[in-house]
Structures are given as C-alpha cells and as structure tokens.
Design a protein around this motif. Sequence first.
Motif, PDB file in Angstrom:
ATOM      1  N   SER A  43      11.455 -21.292  -6.371  1.00 17.00           N
ATOM      2  CA  SER A  43      10.455 -21.119  -5.322  1.00 17.00           C
ATOM      3  C   SER A  43      10.674 -22.140  -4.224  1.00 17.00           C
ATOM      4  O   SER A  43      10.981 -23.300  -4.498  1.00 17.00           O
ATOM      5  CB  SER A  43       9.051 -21.281  -5.906  1.00 17.00           C
ATOM      6  OG  SER A  43       8.791 -20.295  -6.873  1.00 17.00           O
ATOM      7  N   VAL A  44      10.504 -21.692  -2.991  1.00 22.07           N
ATOM      8  CA  VAL A  44      10.717 -22.567  -1.846  1.00 22.07           C
ATOM      9  C   VAL A  44       9.805 -22.100  -0.722  1.00 22.07           C
ATOM     10  O   VAL A  44       9.420 -20.924  -0.670  1.00 22.07           O
ATOM     11  CB  VAL A  44      12.200 -22.545  -1.425  1.00 22.07           C
ATOM     12  CG1 VAL A  44      12.589 -21.181  -0.894  1.00 22.07           C
ATOM     13  CG2 VAL A  44      12.521 -23.635  -0.420  1.00 22.07           C
ATOM     14  N   GLN A  45       9.488 -23.010   0.171  1.00 25.11           N
ATOM     15  CA  GLN A  45       8.687 -22.636   1.326  1.00 25.11           C
ATOM     16  C   GLN A  45       9.573 -22.046   2.420  1.00 25.11           C
ATOM     17  O   GLN A  45      10.785 -22.309   2.475  1.00 25.11           O
ATOM     18  CB  GLN A  45       7.933 -23.848   1.855  1.00 25.11           C
ATOM     19  CG  GLN A  45       6.795 -24.302   0.959  1.00 25.11           C
ATOM     20  CD  GLN A  45       5.904 -25.334   1.620  1.00 25.11           C
ATOM     21  OE1 GLN A  45       6.376 -26.127   2.441  1.00 25.11           O
ATOM     22  NE2 GLN A  45       4.625 -25.317   1.277  1.00 25.11           N
ATOM     23  N   ALA A  46       8.957 -21.271   3.276  1.00 22.83           N
ATOM     24  CA  ALA A  46       9.688 -20.669   4.391  1.00 22.83           C
ATOM     25  C   ALA A  46      10.394 -21.758   5.195  1.00 22.83           C
ATOM     26  O   ALA A  46       9.836 -22.831   5.437  1.00 22.83           O
ATOM     27  CB  ALA A  46       8.735 -19.889   5.279  1.00 22.83           C
ATOM     28  N   GLY A  47      11.637 -21.451   5.568  1.00 11.27           N
ATOM     29  CA  GLY A  47      12.454 -22.421   6.279  1.00 11.27           C
ATOM     30  C   GLY A  47      13.330 -23.256   5.375  1.00 11.27           C
ATOM     31  O   GLY A  47      14.226 -23.957   5.858  1.00 11.27           O
ATOM     32  N   THR A  62      12.951 -16.859   4.502  1.00 11.89           N
ATOM     33  CA  THR A  62      11.679 -16.275   4.915  1.00 11.89           C
ATOM     34  C   THR A  62      11.057 -15.550   3.721  1.00 11.89           C
ATOM     35  O   THR A  62      11.761 -15.232   2.756  1.00 11.89           O
ATOM     36  CB  THR A  62      11.860 -15.281   6.057  1.00 11.89           C
ATOM     37  OG1 THR A  62      12.492 -14.102   5.549  1.00 11.89           O
ATOM     38  CG2 THR A  62      12.723 -15.857   7.177  1.00 11.89           C
ATOM     39  N   PRO A  63       9.757 -15.270   3.775  1.00 12.96           N
ATOM     40  CA  PRO A  63       9.142 -14.529   2.662  1.00 12.96           C
ATOM     41  C   PRO A  63       9.824 -13.189   2.413  1.00 12.96           C
ATOM     42  O   PRO A  63       9.829 -12.692   1.279  1.00 12.96           O
ATOM     43  CB  PRO A  63       7.699 -14.351   3.139  1.00 12.96           C
ATOM     44  CG  PRO A  63       7.447 -15.562   3.984  1.00 12.96           C
ATOM     45  CD  PRO A  63       8.745 -15.789   4.716  1.00 12.96           C
ATOM     46  N   GLY A  64      10.413 -12.610   3.439  1.00 14.25           N
ATOM     47  CA  GLY A  64      11.129 -11.346   3.283  1.00 14.25           C
ATOM     48  C   GLY A  64      12.373 -11.453   2.415  1.00 14.25           C
ATOM     49  O   GLY A  64      12.925 -10.435   1.997  1.00 14.25           O
ATOM     50  N   ASP A  65      12.825 -12.668   2.156  1.00 10.79           N
ATOM     51  CA  ASP A  65      13.990 -12.868   1.285  1.00 10.79           C
ATOM     52  C   ASP A  65      13.605 -12.919  -0.191  1.00 10.79           C
ATOM     53  O   ASP A  65      14.486 -12.979  -1.057  1.00 10.79           O
ATOM     54  CB  ASP A  65      14.703 -14.170   1.655  1.00 10.79           C
ATOM     55  CG  ASP A  65      15.297 -14.144   3.056  1.00 10.79           C
ATOM     56  OD1 ASP A  65      15.136 -15.136   3.789  1.00 10.79           O
ATOM     57  OD2 ASP A  65      15.907 -13.121   3.408  1.00 10.79           O
ATOM     58  N   SER A  66      12.320 -12.894  -0.488  1.00 13.85           N
ATOM     59  CA  SER A  66      11.867 -12.954  -1.876  1.00 13.85           C
ATOM     60  C   SER A  66      12.326 -11.713  -2.628  1.00 13.85           C
ATOM     61  O   SER A  66      12.110 -10.579  -2.172  1.00 13.85           O
ATOM     62  CB  SER A  66      10.344 -13.062  -1.944  1.00 13.85           C
ATOM     63  OG  SER A  66       9.902 -14.267  -1.350  1.00 13.85           O
ATOM     64  N   VAL A 105      14.023 -15.333  -6.695  1.00 16.89           N
ATOM     65  CA  VAL A 105      13.864 -16.193  -5.519  1.00 16.89           C
ATOM     66  C   VAL A 105      12.523 -15.842  -4.880  1.00 16.89           C
ATOM     67  O   VAL A 105      12.270 -14.676  -4.564  1.00 16.89           O
ATOM     68  CB  VAL A 105      15.005 -15.988  -4.503  1.00 16.89           C
ATOM     69  CG1 VAL A 105      14.695 -16.712  -3.198  1.00 16.89           C
ATOM     70  CG2 VAL A 105      16.322 -16.480  -5.088  1.00 16.89           C
ATOM     71  N   THR A 106      11.673 -16.838  -4.729  1.00 16.59           N
ATOM     72  CA  THR A 106      10.362 -16.634  -4.129  1.00 16.59           C
ATOM     73  C   THR A 106      10.202 -17.581  -2.955  1.00 16.59           C
ATOM     74  O   THR A 106      10.359 -18.794  -3.104  1.00 16.59           O
ATOM     75  CB  THR A 106       9.243 -16.888  -5.154  1.00 16.59           C
ATOM     76  OG1 THR A 106       9.423 -16.021  -6.278  1.00 16.59           O
ATOM     77  CG2 THR A 106       7.883 -16.616  -4.523  1.00 16.59           C
ATOM     78  N   VAL A 107       9.909 -17.005  -1.795  1.00 18.16           N
ATOM     79  CA  VAL A 107       9.731 -17.802  -0.578  1.00 18.16           C
ATOM     80  C   VAL A 107       8.290 -17.640  -0.116  1.00 18.16           C
ATOM     81  O   VAL A 107       7.837 -16.527   0.157  1.00 18.16           O
ATOM     82  CB  VAL A 107      10.703 -17.356   0.526  1.00 18.16           C
ATOM     83  CG1 VAL A 107      10.572 -18.275   1.738  1.00 18.16           C
ATOM     84  CG2 VAL A 107      12.138 -17.346   0.015  1.00 18.16           C
ATOM     85  N   SER A 108       7.591 -18.743  -0.027  1.00 21.60           N
ATOM     86  CA  SER A 108       6.190 -18.700   0.384  1.00 21.60           C
ATOM     87  C   SER A 108       6.050 -19.104   1.847  1.00 21.60           C
ATOM     88  O   SER A 108       6.830 -19.901   2.372  1.00 21.60           O
ATOM     89  CB  SER A 108       5.357 -19.632  -0.500  1.00 21.60           C
ATOM     90  OG  SER A 108       5.856 -20.953  -0.428  1.00 21.60           O
ATOM     91  N   SER A 109       5.035 -18.550   2.474  1.00 24.15           N
ATOM     92  CA  SER A 109       4.823 -18.827   3.905  1.00 24.15           C
ATOM     93  C   SER A 109       3.981 -20.068   4.108  1.00 24.15           C
ATOM     94  O   SER A 109       3.419 -20.623   3.188  1.00 24.15           O
ATOM     95  CB  SER A 109       4.145 -17.623   4.564  1.00 24.15           C
ATOM     96  OG  SER A 109       2.942 -17.341   3.919  1.00 24.15           O
TER      97      SER A 109
END
Length: 121
Positions: A11-15, A86-90, A117-121
């Motif tokens: 998990s990672v934040q956007a960017g 980006t969240p769209g990459d999750s 892979v989870t991308v949070s906004s």
Amino acid sequence: QVQLVESGGGSVQAGGSLRLSCAASGHIFHISQMAWYRQAPGQERDLVATATHGGTTNYADSVKGRFTISRDNTKNTVHLQMDSLTPGDSAVYYCSANVRRTQIGRSQVYWGQGTQVTVSS
C-alpha cells in the motif's frame, strides 16, 4: 515445472512508488518475453509492460513515463518500477513469462500468483 514468484506489492499513497519483482525458477531453457499484467476488481486482466530477452520494452499508454520494466536474464527475474502512482493503478499485478523448457520444446506461458498494489488518495 516452472514457478514464478512475485514480491514487492503493498500500500502506498498517491504520488508514491513501488517496485515489483518476479523470479522464475524450475526447468528453464530460455525465456523470451516477460511481462506484467494487472487486474482490478470486476475488470479484465490488462497488459502493463513487456520486456523481450533482447531488452525491447513496451508499455500500456496509461503507464508510459511512470513505470519502468527491467529484467535480468542471468537470474530469470523481471522488475517493475512504478512511480507517480495513482489510485487508478490499484490492482493485483501478475508476472508472466514465455518459457521454453528444452532446446527443441515449444514455449509456454507461465503466471505468478499475483501481488496486490493499493494506492490511496
């Protein structure tokens, strides 16, 4: 048999950035193409990036300029460096490899088990 094992999801934040790795092992004579795919819930599995044995790479338009695929032919590994996420990459990311197990055998595609892979906004 041939096994593909992925690692590096999370998990990672956007960017942010993540680096995925995939190692192929087993009875392998030659691997031509290695690739990364991804599948979001309720969607089809989409191609993200490919790398040939000679080093030619290709990317989906959605990840060009942000993701970099690389492989080490001596170790039968492929990596995916993902930047500016980006969240769209999750999605669940899958590694694949076109493997020839003997000198005269046909190539067969093998898949890894996937890594989230989870991308949070």
